[in-house]
Design a protein around this motif. Sequence first.
Motif, PDB file in Angstrom:
ATOM      1  N   ALA A 180     -20.370  22.758   6.647  1.00 59.73           N
ATOM      2  CA  ALA A 180     -19.899  21.372   6.810  1.00 59.73           C
ATOM      3  C   ALA A 180     -20.811  20.651   7.795  1.00 59.73           C
ATOM      4  O   ALA A 180     -21.405  21.285   8.676  1.00 59.73           O
ATOM      5  CB  ALA A 180     -18.464  21.343   7.338  1.00 59.73           C
ATOM      6  N   VAL A 181     -20.908  19.328   7.611  1.00 58.51           N
ATOM      7  CA  VAL A 181     -21.656  18.489   8.550  1.00 58.51           C
ATOM      8  C   VAL A 181     -20.641  17.670   9.336  1.00 58.51           C
ATOM      9  O   VAL A 181     -19.695  17.114   8.755  1.00 58.51           O
ATOM     10  CB  VAL A 181     -22.632  17.547   7.802  1.00 58.51           C
ATOM     11  CG1 VAL A 181     -23.355  16.626   8.781  1.00 58.51           C
ATOM     12  CG2 VAL A 181     -23.639  18.358   6.985  1.00 58.51           C
ATOM     13  N   TRP A 182     -20.810  17.614  10.655  1.00 61.24           N
ATOM     14  CA  TRP A 182     -19.933  16.823  11.523  1.00 61.24           C
ATOM     15  C   TRP A 182     -20.777  15.857  12.342  1.00 61.24           C
ATOM     16  O   TRP A 182     -21.666  16.294  13.078  1.00 61.24           O
ATOM     17  CB  TRP A 182     -19.146  17.748  12.469  1.00 61.24           C
ATOM     18  CG  TRP A 182     -17.999  18.411  11.793  1.00 61.24           C
ATOM     19  CD1 TRP A 182     -18.002  19.597  11.120  1.00 61.24           C
ATOM     20  CD2 TRP A 182     -16.654  17.915  11.718  1.00 61.24           C
ATOM     21  NE1 TRP A 182     -16.746  19.870  10.627  1.00 61.24           N
ATOM     22  CE2 TRP A 182     -15.901  18.860  10.986  1.00 61.24           C
ATOM     23  CE3 TRP A 182     -16.014  16.766  12.208  1.00 61.24           C
ATOM     24  CZ2 TRP A 182     -14.542  18.686  10.723  1.00 61.24           C
ATOM     25  CZ3 TRP A 182     -14.670  16.590  11.954  1.00 61.24           C
ATOM     26  CH2 TRP A 182     -13.942  17.549  11.219  1.00 61.24           C
ATOM     27  N   VAL A 183     -20.496  14.566  12.218  1.00 57.10           N
ATOM     28  CA  VAL A 183     -21.229  13.562  12.997  1.00 57.10           C
ATOM     29  C   VAL A 183     -20.232  12.594  13.635  1.00 57.10           C
ATOM     30  O   VAL A 183     -19.056  12.555  13.263  1.00 57.10           O
ATOM     31  CB  VAL A 183     -22.220  12.758  12.109  1.00 57.10           C
ATOM     32  CG1 VAL A 183     -23.306  13.661  11.530  1.00 57.10           C
ATOM     33  CG2 VAL A 183     -21.485  12.006  11.010  1.00 57.10           C
ATOM     34  N   GLY A 184     -20.735  11.804  14.583  1.00 50.41           N
ATOM     35  CA  GLY A 184     -19.922  10.757  15.196  1.00 50.41           C
ATOM     36  C   GLY A 184     -20.167   9.432  14.496  1.00 50.41           C
ATOM     37  O   GLY A 184     -20.717   9.390  13.379  1.00 50.41           O
ATOM     38  N   ALA A 185     -19.776   8.344  15.152  1.00 51.82           N
ATOM     39  CA  ALA A 185     -19.980   7.012  14.562  1.00 51.82           C
ATOM     40  C   ALA A 185     -20.121   5.982  15.671  1.00 51.82           C
ATOM     41  O   ALA A 185     -19.550   6.134  16.748  1.00 51.82           O
ATOM     42  CB  ALA A 185     -18.792   6.634  13.680  1.00 51.82           C
ATOM     43  N   ASP A 186     -20.911   4.973  15.379  1.00 52.68           N
ATOM     44  CA  ASP A 186     -21.039   3.833  16.305  1.00 52.68           C
ATOM     45  C   ASP A 186     -20.229   2.642  15.832  1.00 52.68           C
ATOM     46  O   ASP A 186     -19.888   1.761  16.605  1.00 52.68           O
ATOM     47  CB  ASP A 186     -22.503   3.455  16.481  1.00 52.68           C
ATOM     48  CG  ASP A 186     -23.192   4.488  17.359  1.00 52.68           C
ATOM     49  OD1 ASP A 186     -23.567   5.552  16.829  1.00 52.68           O
ATOM     50  OD2 ASP A 186     -23.285   4.249  18.572  1.00 52.68           O
ATOM     51  N   ARG A 187     -19.962   2.592  14.531  1.00 56.85           N
ATOM     52  CA  ARG A 187     -19.103   1.534  13.998  1.00 56.85           C
ATOM     53  C   ARG A 187     -18.649   1.941  12.598  1.00 56.85           C
ATOM     54  O   ARG A 187     -19.461   2.413  11.791  1.00 56.85           O
ATOM     55  CB  ARG A 187     -19.859   0.208  13.934  1.00 56.85           C
ATOM     56  CG  ARG A 187     -18.958  -0.979  13.698  1.00 56.85           C
ATOM     57  CD  ARG A 187     -19.761  -2.263  13.543  1.00 56.85           C
ATOM     58  NE  ARG A 187     -20.469  -2.715  14.736  1.00 56.85           N
ATOM     59  CZ  ARG A 187     -20.436  -3.954  15.215  1.00 56.85           C
ATOM     60  NH1 ARG A 187     -19.711  -4.869  14.613  1.00 56.85           N
ATOM     61  NH2 ARG A 187     -21.158  -4.297  16.273  1.00 56.85           N
ATOM     62  N   ILE A 188     -17.359   1.765  12.339  1.00 56.28           N
ATOM     63  CA  ILE A 188     -16.824   2.036  10.999  1.00 56.28           C
ATOM     64  C   ILE A 188     -16.341   0.705  10.427  1.00 56.28           C
ATOM     65  O   ILE A 188     -15.459   0.053  10.996  1.00 56.28           O
ATOM     66  CB  ILE A 188     -15.663   3.058  11.053  1.00 56.28           C
ATOM     67  CG1 ILE A 188     -16.144   4.375  11.685  1.00 56.28           C
ATOM     68  CG2 ILE A 188     -15.101   3.311   9.648  1.00 56.28           C
ATOM     69  CD1 ILE A 188     -15.070   5.435  11.876  1.00 56.28           C
ATOM     70  N   ALA A 189     -16.941   0.304   9.317  1.00 53.27           N
ATOM     71  CA  ALA A 189     -16.599  -0.979   8.691  1.00 53.27           C
ATOM     72  C   ALA A 189     -15.295  -0.849   7.899  1.00 53.27           C
ATOM     73  O   ALA A 189     -14.818   0.265   7.636  1.00 53.27           O
ATOM     74  CB  ALA A 189     -17.736  -1.419   7.777  1.00 53.27           C
ATOM     75  N   ALA A 190     -14.761  -1.992   7.491  1.00 55.67           N
ATOM     76  CA  ALA A 190     -13.469  -2.026   6.786  1.00 55.67           C
ATOM     77  C   ALA A 190     -13.484  -1.204   5.498  1.00 55.67           C
ATOM     78  O   ALA A 190     -12.457  -0.665   5.088  1.00 55.67           O
ATOM     79  CB  ALA A 190     -13.096  -3.477   6.479  1.00 55.67           C
ATOM     80  N   ASN A 191     -14.647  -1.092   4.860  1.00 56.02           N
ATOM     81  CA  ASN A 191     -14.709  -0.323   3.593  1.00 56.02           C
ATOM     82  C   ASN A 191     -15.061   1.141   3.825  1.00 56.02           C
ATOM     83  O   ASN A 191     -15.295   1.880   2.862  1.00 56.02           O
ATOM     84  CB  ASN A 191     -15.722  -0.958   2.633  1.00 56.02           C
ATOM     85  CG  ASN A 191     -17.153  -0.704   3.078  1.00 56.02           C
ATOM     86  OD1 ASN A 191     -17.388  -0.405   4.253  1.00 56.02           O
ATOM     87  ND2 ASN A 191     -18.096  -0.823   2.166  1.00 56.02           N
ATOM     88  N   ASP A 232     -17.775   2.354   5.390  1.00 57.03           N
ATOM     89  CA  ASP A 232     -19.192   2.613   5.693  1.00 57.03           C
ATOM     90  C   ASP A 232     -19.323   2.867   7.195  1.00 57.03           C
ATOM     91  O   ASP A 232     -18.621   2.237   8.002  1.00 57.03           O
ATOM     92  CB  ASP A 232     -20.068   1.404   5.326  1.00 57.03           C
ATOM     93  CG  ASP A 232     -20.168   1.174   3.817  1.00 57.03           C
ATOM     94  OD1 ASP A 232     -19.684   2.025   3.051  1.00 57.03           O
ATOM     95  OD2 ASP A 232     -20.735   0.125   3.430  1.00 57.03           O
ATOM     96  N   VAL A 233     -20.261   3.751   7.542  1.00 61.81           N
ATOM     97  CA  VAL A 233     -20.374   4.178   8.940  1.00 61.81           C
ATOM     98  C   VAL A 233     -21.803   3.992   9.456  1.00 61.81           C
ATOM     99  O   VAL A 233     -22.756   4.494   8.851  1.00 61.81           O
ATOM    100  CB  VAL A 233     -19.991   5.671   9.060  1.00 61.81           C
ATOM    101  CG1 VAL A 233     -20.392   6.249  10.417  1.00 61.81           C
ATOM    102  CG2 VAL A 233     -18.491   5.853   8.835  1.00 61.81           C
ATOM    103  N   ALA A 234     -21.935   3.286  10.574  1.00 60.05           N
ATOM    104  CA  ALA A 234     -23.238   3.245  11.262  1.00 60.05           C
ATOM    105  C   ALA A 234     -23.248   4.362  12.289  1.00 60.05           C
ATOM    106  O   ALA A 234     -22.293   4.528  13.049  1.00 60.05           O
ATOM    107  CB  ALA A 234     -23.441   1.904  11.956  1.00 60.05           C
ATOM    108  N   ASN A 235     -24.305   5.145  12.276  1.00 64.21           N
ATOM    109  CA  ASN A 235     -24.470   6.206  13.280  1.00 64.21           C
ATOM    110  C   ASN A 235     -25.965   6.422  13.487  1.00 64.21           C
ATOM    111  O   ASN A 235     -26.794   5.790  12.819  1.00 64.21           O
ATOM    112  CB  ASN A 235     -23.761   7.496  12.823  1.00 64.21           C
ATOM    113  CG  ASN A 235     -23.652   8.509  13.960  1.00 64.21           C
ATOM    114  OD1 ASN A 235     -23.203   8.168  15.058  1.00 64.21           O
ATOM    115  ND2 ASN A 235     -24.065   9.744  13.725  1.00 64.21           N
TER     116      ASN A 235
END
Length: 342
Positions: A222-233, A235-238
């Motif tokens: 499995a891959v585990w990452v964090g996020a800097d912003r999660i959009a309403a749909n 989508d994740v910026a990281n």
Amino acid sequence: MQPLQTTSLRVANNRLFILDQQALPQEKHWLPASTVEELVGHIHALRVRGAPLIGLSASLLLALLAEQGAARSRLAQALETLRAARPTAVNLMNNLERMKQALAQENWVAALANEALRLVEEDKRLCDDIAQAGAALVKPGSRLLTHCNTGGLATAGTGTALGVIALAHQQGKVATVWVDETRPLLQGGRLTAWELGELGVPYQLITDSMAASIMAKGQVDAVWVGADRIAANGDVANKIGTYSLAVLAKFHGVPFYVAAPQTTLDPGCPNGEAIPIEQRAGAEVTGVAGSFGCVQWAPEDARVYNPAFDVTPASLISGWVLDSGVVTPPEVAAGVFAKSIL
Ligand code: MRU
């Protein structure tokens, strides 16, 4: 303000200090962050970094400046300057929105201190809750892959994706962690490797380009990452490089999980295309700098493209692991993030 200590933030004698994340792991320096200019400089240089941590450091500084007698109008200006320090991680904006509400209160000096301390305590709880929800998804004997740094250095608590990994390790379920070094600034090679070592979690450091071949060999569960912003749909910026991992994970049938607190949600942002992506200096790509020194390998006049983050589309994500629990792709498609209220 009462003294406070987290892995990388300290309040002592009414002053804020940050653990210099550019000097780690070779050197451990606590640097003062006593003025807005000083803290913005640390944020720009990534001496203080990680989505939750930059929001918390900015909130604590505002509260301390208020206690030192700064005028309300100066604090309002300081808040806007701090808000603009980095554009992608929405935790900074979300935390400062709450500080703005505190500043609007009649007893604003006390309100700012209470709110900043509340944000720190909340972040610790959010990390614990993410870890509980995420560790339940980790199967015994797992070989996990992570990118960038999402641990105690990047939060007030145990971290987001790395908090999940640490708890799963305590539960005896982690065989090894593949740590992407995370070019260009090497948060994985410098910070995650150091944190996992301190926690006694077995890991192997790889360059970012090695992930494909170890997935092809069936060595990643499995891959585990964090996020800097999660959009309403969904989508994740990281951190840049996350998207390529998600594509690889999809191709190889490996689950790809994003772990983040509710302060990373941006229900007002419709999708990944609307997330502002920070562009950084070319020197980060033409060479490398740290407490070990500074080297440049590219030609002096090399032209560089250096986005600090990328966007992973929701369609590549197996689960969003929040403090409130695991959010599934059908729930995201039904608009659960669009409705969320912080
Ligand atoms: O540029 P950085 O080091 O601040 O980027 C950090 C990341 O991308 C992390 O994955 C993210 O902030 C989550 S931190 C818990």
